[in-house]
Motif scaffolding. Structure first.
Motif, PDB file in Angstrom:
ATOM      1  N   HIS A 107       0.844  -1.207   0.000  1.00  0.00           N
ATOM      2  CA  HIS A 107       0.000   0.000   0.000  1.00  0.00           C
ATOM      3  C   HIS A 107       0.870   1.244   0.000  1.00  0.00           C
ATOM      4  CE1 HIS A 107       0.756  -0.594   4.297  1.00  0.00           C
ATOM      5  NE2 HIS A 107       0.324   0.629   4.563  1.00  0.00           N
TER       6      HIS A 107
ATOM      7  N   ASP B  76       6.119   4.024   4.829  1.00  0.00           N
ATOM      8  CA  ASP B  76       7.024   2.981   5.333  1.00  0.00           C
ATOM      9  C   ASP B  76       6.890   1.683   4.533  1.00  0.00           C
ATOM     10  OD1 ASP B  76       4.451   2.836   6.510  1.00  0.00           O
ATOM     11  OD2 ASP B  76       5.186   1.591   8.151  1.00  0.00           O
ATOM     12  N   HIS B  77       6.045   1.677   3.517  1.00  0.00           N
ATOM     13  CA  HIS B  77       5.884   0.490   2.655  1.00  0.00           C
ATOM     14  C   HIS B  77       6.233   0.804   1.201  1.00  0.00           C
ATOM     15  CE1 HIS B  77       3.792  -1.789   5.862  1.00  0.00           C
ATOM     16  NE2 HIS B  77       3.553  -0.559   6.283  1.00  0.00           N
TER      17      HIS B  77
ATOM     18  N   GLU C 233       5.970   7.234   8.743  1.00  0.00           N
ATOM     19  CA  GLU C 233       4.620   7.437   8.235  1.00  0.00           C
ATOM     20  C   GLU C 233       4.040   8.745   8.756  1.00  0.00           C
ATOM     21  OE1 GLU C 233       0.933   4.610   7.226  1.00  0.00           O
ATOM     22  OE2 GLU C 233       2.897   3.913   7.724  1.00  0.00           O
TER      23      GLU C 233
ATOM     24  N   ASP D 296       0.017  -3.833   6.302  1.00  0.00           N
ATOM     25  CA  ASP D 296      -0.784  -3.366   7.433  1.00  0.00           C
ATOM     26  C   ASP D 296      -2.223  -3.800   7.182  1.00  0.00           C
ATOM     27  OD1 ASP D 296       1.430  -2.054   8.497  1.00  0.00           O
ATOM     28  OD2 ASP D 296       0.937  -0.146   7.547  1.00  0.00           O
TER      29      ASP D 296
ATOM     30  N   GLY E 228       6.703   0.954  12.085  1.00  0.00           N
ATOM     31  CA  GLY E 228       5.524   1.428  11.355  1.00  0.00           C
ATOM     32  C   GLY E 228       4.938   2.719  11.881  1.00  0.00           C
ATOM     33  N   GLU E 229       3.644   2.677  12.121  1.00  0.00           N
ATOM     34  CA  GLU E 229       2.922   3.916  12.367  1.00  0.00           C
ATOM     35  C   GLU E 229       2.944   4.362  13.814  1.00  0.00           C
ATOM     36  OE1 GLU E 229      -0.628   2.991   9.913  1.00  0.00           O
ATOM     37  OE2 GLU E 229       1.063   2.063   8.953  1.00  0.00           O
TER      38      GLU E 229
ATOM     39  N   HIS F  35       6.621  -5.190  13.029  1.00  0.00           N
ATOM     40  CA  HIS F  35       6.005  -3.905  13.405  1.00  0.00           C
ATOM     41  C   HIS F  35       5.360  -3.990  14.792  1.00  0.00           C
ATOM     42  CE1 HIS F  35       6.317  -3.077   9.144  1.00  0.00           C
ATOM     43  NE2 HIS F  35       5.964  -1.826   9.327  1.00  0.00           N
TER      44      HIS F  35
HETATM   45 ZN   LIG Z   1       2.921   0.458   8.072  1.00  0.00          ZN
END
Ligand SMILES: [Zn+2]
Ligand SMILES: [Zn+2]
Length: 342
Positions: free
Chosen positions: A36, A40-41, A335, A112, A328-329, A302
């Motif tokens: 997506h 971070d992806h 992000e 995610d 991650g988030e 994550h």
């Molecule tokens: Zn992520």
């Protein structure tokens, strides 16, 4: 000869030797399959990208002129000795899990995901597999989300009270996903919905690809708070507490994030109200999703990886932690930074 693993974990990211491609790699590679469009992806610098049709517009918006092929959900493609397909992850519009099959063995990389239908993202679909690479951003039992309708009702109650008191309501929400989820879900009869430039740019990309979003008023230099009394203003978290907010005069601030479940984070965030709303699965969601894959082996990545791995072992899974270069988030994650005003 020992059979090679379907996926391996390398310093550049998750790699498929049979297909010679990477999934969400964090260093430049020749061929990247991307789950997506979050920063971070979907990173810069890969020679070739493959992603869903629904992720492609936002990836082009964020990464510029990249060499990007698209796939429909469920469409099987052969890459070298591997067969790959993308399946809805329910995280943000266009987000996918990636299924990789080599010689009859199936591995799935979740990207995610969340299991609750947010009304906007294609709902999560469990995919049967032998090994599942699962995110576990919120892999502790304290992370238990209320149904979206309940959280939306809380946001609406806060917005109504502020409007009655002559205050604007400024809510911090990630520019891709959370922001649109709130915009689509709230009762627009309460007042006008205004958007920060970073949110509106993403809205425009999503509208152009057919995602149905209600009307919003972009906040430009000319927009004054008094012109839009009782407004709900949707902005990236990084805009809260900055001079950008002054134009709204008296305002109450809110922040919508799974991290709002943690009291210390709520305090540090200096928002008047925290709304516990996440685009990731909660504890129960992670456990349900993993069980539905039927996988015996689970790799976690994550978030609360070591605690979650230990829990999965007690549940009879063969579980391991996958280290990633970037987390991650989190609140200070790439992000969150990428969703800063631009
Ligand atoms: Zn992520
Ligand atoms: Zn994401």
């Amino acid at each position: 000869m020992a059979r090679e693993s379907v996926l391996t974990f390398t310093e550049r990211g998750i790699y498929c030797p049979a297909g010679d491609f990477f999934i969400d790699p964090w260093r430049p590679v020749d061929r990247a399959l991307v789950t997506h469009g979050h920063a971070d992806h979907a990173r810069r610098g890969h020679a070739r990208y493959l992603a869903t049709e629904g992720s492609a517009p936002v990836m082009r918006h964020r990464l510029g002129d990249i060499r990007l092929e698209t796939a429909r959900y469920g469409e099987a493609r052969r890459i070298g000795g591997a067969t790959v397909s993308f399946h809805p992850a329910g995280h943000v519009p266009g987000s996918a899990q990636i299924r990789v099959e080599v010689g009859g063995e199936v591995w799935v990389v979740s990207g995610d995901y969340k299991v609750e239908d947010d009304g906007l993202s294609e709902p999560f679909e469990p995919v049967r597999c032998h090994a599942f690479v699962s995110e576990c951003t919120f892999g502790l039992p304290i992370f238990a989300w209320a149904p979206q309708a309940d959280v939306v009702a809380q946001i609406e109650g806060w917005w109504r009270a502020n409007a009655a008191a002559g205050r604007a309501s400024v809510i911090g929400a990630y520019a891709l996903g959370k922001a649109q989820r709130i915009i689509a879900a709230v009762d627009a009869s309460i007042g006008p919905v205004l958007t920060h430039g970073a949110v509106e740019a993403t809205n425009a990309v999503l509208r152009a690809q057919g995602v149905a979003l209600p009307e919003t008023v972009p906040v430009t230099a000319e927009v004054k708070g008094k012109d839009h009394p009782g407004a709900l203003v949707v902005a990236p978290p990084s805009a809260l507490g900055t001079p950008w907010m002054r134009r709204f005069g008296a305002a109450s601030t809110g922040f919508a994030s799974g991290w709002m479940r943690l009291r210390g984070v709520r305090r540090r965030r200096a928002a008047d109200r925290g709304f516990v709303m996440s685009d990731h699965a909660d504890w129960a969601g992670l456990n349900a999703a993993i069980a539905e894959t039927g996988a015996e082996r689970v790799f976690v990545t994550h978030g609360y990886t070591s605690a979650f791995r230990a829990w999965l072992e007690t549940q009879g899974y063969d579980a391991a932690v996958v280290e990633t270069e970037f987390e991650g988030e989190g609140l200070d994650s790439p992000e969150a930074v990428a969703d800063s005003p631009t």
